[in-house]
Design an enzyme around this catalytic site. Structure first.
Site, PDB file in Angstrom:
ATOM      1  CG  ASN A  22     -10.922 -30.247 -20.035  1.00  0.00           C
ATOM      2  OD1 ASN A  22     -10.678 -30.227 -21.241  1.00  0.00           O
ATOM      3  ND2 ASN A  22     -10.734 -31.313 -19.282  1.00  0.00           N
ATOM      4  CG  ASP A  23      -9.763 -24.569 -24.113  1.00  0.00           C
ATOM      5  OD1 ASP A  23     -10.687 -23.810 -23.831  1.00  0.00           O
ATOM      6  OD2 ASP A  23      -8.578 -24.206 -24.218  1.00  0.00           O
ATOM      7  CB  CYS A  24     -10.742 -31.002 -24.779  1.00  0.00           C
ATOM      8  SG  CYS A  24      -9.365 -30.243 -25.627  1.00  0.00           S
TER       9      CYS A  24
END
Ligand code: BGC
Ligand code: NOJ
Length: 817
Positions: free
Chosen positions: A485-487
């Site tokens: 989850n890059d965020c």
């Protein structure tokens, strides 16, 4: 409401009106030359690198949308009326219109004023040439005097520079014109040895290469002055914006049909650069030979046939017949096709990815390989080696590399601590598919540095060491910048609005930990142990088995929240994804990855967690990433809280995660649930609600707006998503249960109870298996008997024949007793 329909026999999606909610795309080309084409012939092309070698100019944020790309006009010389047979850019109301998106080609056909035009776009296998093959028929009872004009706008190679650097670019445009071919050679005078050509098969009566001359001042592509006048200006560009436009005149008797071909090609001069260095004149002989070759209808038709045969053969490696047509059309055609597109372009170029933002992602490419492996194991092997050669000596990884240079870079951030582990997953999948163990001994450098080579096997072990040397206070892996989850940016805490979340400076003392990476570790490390066993590497077996058990203990002790797995610990040691949080109480990713890794199967935790997933995260349009969605920005959590509730990582249906739940449900033996989760986001099932869904009904999109957003159900970011690969793996390997393992294909279905039977044809390690699975007792899981060529076998792993023959496999299911 639908905008088209599937043609399963032809493997086409047929679009019946041009004004789809957004341009619906297809991809042309599979290797070096790639084109994106919409249902109205918009889009762009590039050679290998969507940013650095862009061939067709594309204006982002364009209005009306879908205008840019491949321009075609027909002009009725009787009264000067002109129109675009692909609808854009003139948007003339056509009498009928059809767009057929097929495998590697698109056909747009229409008629207007009893003139039928059919344009077929494709790239001949192995060539760097885009063909627009035009068929034009006069259905009138009178002779028709017509003009046909084909045009494109050249991009000055680097698409970002092209869109921004006008003080330079308006001075450098150069072309050469040689009868029916226009050569775009900007930059050739200095360091480039490549050019683009736009050629026409027919004698022309005019051309243009200067955009202003063709369009006229203050005009757009919808009403070029050249078409209005009926005469092109034969202009030569000087600086400004170079285009290619060819004008052909046609006289068609009643019922007569004519063909014409436009060719857009990329060419590199390897030996001779100039024909005449004094004049700086291009050496075009080789390119002209190609152009001459692809001029005739016959050659074009044969090339198109070759393309069809290639795809038929490629897809024939795995074909299924289930009781559900929407599943079959996805599994037999569209999902493997989407897997191939994702393999080819990663996340770089789509209707939502501009081609100037992202290259080949390390994490993404490794996952894309999972659904691609069986289609072309040679290309898969090369990709694994390319990826590994960008790995760092520490075992860590760059987050992406640019395809042209194959050099890793930090342009979109670095230090995502999950990245290296995905390499183990793709390599083990390759070994299971091919049995080609020699890949492990390939010598592969670190960060491309000569002299740094070790075996690929060592690269894999270093990926594990990277994680083991980065554990946090709870023994869980440090998250670094973020994980899958890059965020979820737990270590940057940015408050500067002008800073990107993905590249913001990280706290040096960042101790945030990820339960997701811990789960991923437990999914991939047993694979490495298995590999080590086959290599007799006792030290590795011991070290990694222990590491795996310890990690499992850490998850059990610190990663469980009571009814589901926690998501993470933030930089202050606080829980993320816990029932104690006000928002973001439950995240989908750790539930999926942990169950996939076999965690909680024995003690009921996986069952509890998956029940909570269906209770809390299920929506009419698919499983949400998290709940409740975050309503305000929290610097301790990062970009995830920057999105309004229901969008992207903040609680959309982030489709990539849904197949993880499909696999997890299969691990629990719940075939009906697995199926239900998969079908919710199946684009073909959603075709009926195209007005809500809005994206293409033949490919997965990255997200569907979650129930917290006002447009719940609306898809975004179609085409380039790990969903294709994972859903393909989930459905073929876990639901239908035809699963490659190190020793051969294992049969282990987990299907809906109501199914009577299904069949699968699977090519594997040099033989074809014709598999029929019968379910007389209406169970989901449990193999009673497997017969191969009439004889019952022991266990459920099919013998590996490698004899080029077809073998009949008869499977009968029975519930566990
Ligand atoms: C998106 C992510 C994406 C990341 C990559 C973010 O803005 O929300 O989905 O992976 O950018 O650059
Ligand atoms: C898209 C990125 O390409 C992928 O790598 C990432 O896992 C997802 N977004 C989730 O953030």
């Amino acid at each position: 409401m639908k905008y088209g329909q599937f043609d399963d026999d032809k493997r086409e999606y047929v679009i019946l009106r041009p004004d789809t909610p957004i341009p619906w795309l297809n991809y042309l080309g599979t290797r070096d030359y790639i084109g994106l084409i919409s249902n109205t012939a918009g889009g762009y092309s590039f050679y290998r690198d969507a940013r650095l070698r862009r061939l067709i100019r594309y204006r982002y944020n364009d209005l009306p949308s879908g205008i840019n790309g491949r321009y075609l006009y027909v002009r009725d010389e009787a009264d000067g009326k002109y129109w675009s047979p692909t609808w854009q850019p003139t948007q003339t109301k056509l009498d009928n219109y059809r767009c057929r998106h097929g495998l590697g080609y698109t056909i747009i056909a229409s008629s207007f004023r009893e003139i039928e035009v059919e344009a077929t776009y494709f790239i001949p296998p192995g060539e760097a040439i885009e063909v627009w093959s035009i068929r034009i028929v006069n259905h009138r009872t009178k002779v028709a005097e017509l003009s046909l004009v084909g045009a494109i706008e050249f991009c000055l190679w680097d698409a970002l520079d092209d869109a921004t650097n006008f003080q330079r670019n308006l001075n450098i445009g150069e072309v050469e014109v040689d009868q029916c071919a226009i050569f775009h050679k900007t930059g050739y005078r200095e360091r480039r040895d490549h050019f683009t050509f736009f050629a026409c098969s027919e004698p022309t009566v005019g051309f243009d290469t200067q955009r202003d001359a063709f369009l006229g001042p203050y005009r757009g592509w919808d009403r070029p002055i050249g078409l209005e006048r009926g005469k092109l200006a034969d202009s030569h560009v000087a600086g400004c914006s170079p285009i290619g436009a060819h004008h052909v005149r046609l006289t068609l008797d009643p019922g007569e049909e004519e063909r014409a071909v436009f060719l857009l090609g990329y060419h590199e001069n390897r030996k001779t650069k100039f024909r005449d260095a004094e004049q700086q004149a291009l050496y075009t002989e080789d390119a002209l030979l190609k152009i001459a070759h692809y001029r005739t209808a016959d050659v074009i038709d044969r090339a198109l046939e070759r393309l069809h045969v290639n795809w038929r053969e490629t897809l024939s490696r795995l074909q299924v017949t289930t009781p559900v047509p929407d599943a079959d059309r996805m599994l037999n055609t569209w999902t493997p096709y989407q897997c191939a597109v994702c393999f080819n372009v990663s996340r770089s170029a789509s209707g939502f990815e501009s081609g100037i933002g992202r290259g080949i992602g390390f994490r993404d490419a490794n996952q894309d390989l999972l659904g691609y492996m069986h289609l072309s194991s040679d290309r898969a092997r090369q990709r694994i080696l390319d990826l590994a050669s960008t790995q760092l000596e520490s075992g860590g990884a760059y987050h992406q590399y640019q395809p042209l240079t194959r050099k890793g870079n930090d342009a979109i951030g670095g230090g995502f601590n999950d990245d290296p582990l995905w390499l183990i997953l793709s390599t083990s999948a390759y070994l299971k598919e091919t049995g080609a163990w020699s890949i492990l001994d390939e010598r592969v450098p670190y960060d491309g540095a000569e002299g740094s080579e070790t075996s690929l096997y060592e690269h894999l072990t270093r990926a594990v060491e990277y994680t083991l040397t980065r554990l946090g206070p709870h023994g869980l892996p440090l998250i670094g910048r973020a994980d899958w989850n890059d965020c979820l940016n737990l270590n940057s805490h940015t408050t500067d609005p002008d800073e990107s979340f993905q590249t913001a400076v990280l706290r040096s003392d960042g101790t945030a930990e990820s339960v997701f990476i811990a789960g991923l570790f437990c999914l991939v490390v047993p694979e490495l142990v298995e590999i080590a066993k086959r290599r007799g590497d006792e030290r590795a077996i011991r070290r990694f088995s222990e590491a795996d058990s310890t990690m499992r203990c850490s998850i059990e002790a610190h990663g469980w929240d009571g009814r589901w797995y926690l998501r993470a610990y933030d930089a202050f040691g606080r829980k993320v994804g816990s029932h104690k949080n006000k928002e973001g109480q439950i995240y989908i990713e750790p539930q999926g990855i942990c169950a996939m890794a076999g965690l909680g199967l024995a003690d009921g935790r996986a069952l509890t967690a998956l029940d909570e997933v269906s209770k809390r995260l299920a929506s009419e349009h698919g499983l949400l990433l998290l709940q409740p969605a975050y309503t305000r920005y929290d610097p301790a959590l990062g970009e995830i809280t920057s999105y309004p509730p229901g969008y992207k990582e903040n609680g959309s249906i982030f489709c990539h995660t849904n197949p993880w739940i499909v696999i997890s449900e299969c691990r629990l033996g719940r075939g009906d649930r697995a199926w239900e989760v998969a079908m919710r986001i199946n684009p073909a099932v959603r075709e009926e609600m195209s007005k809500v869904h809005r994206c293409e009904p033949y490919v997965y999109a990255q997200t569907i707006v979650g129930r917290d957003g006002p447009d719940h159900g609306r898809a975004r970011n179609s085409w380039l998503t790990g969903t294709a690969s994972w859903m393909y793996v989930a459905l073929t390997q876990w639901v239908l249960g035809i699963r490659p393992s190190y020793g051969g294909i294992e049969i282990d279905p987990c299907i809906p109870l109501r199914w009577d039977a299904y069949s699968v044809v699977r090519a594997f390690r040099g033989a074809v298996y014709n598999i029929r699975v019968e379910n007389p007792d209406h169970v989901s899981r449990g193999v009673r008997e497997v017969r191969v060529d009439g004889r019952a076998i022991v266990g459920s792993i099919l013998p590996t024949f490698s004899d080029g023959a077809t073998h009949n496999v008869q499977v009968t299911l029975r519930g566990e007793q």
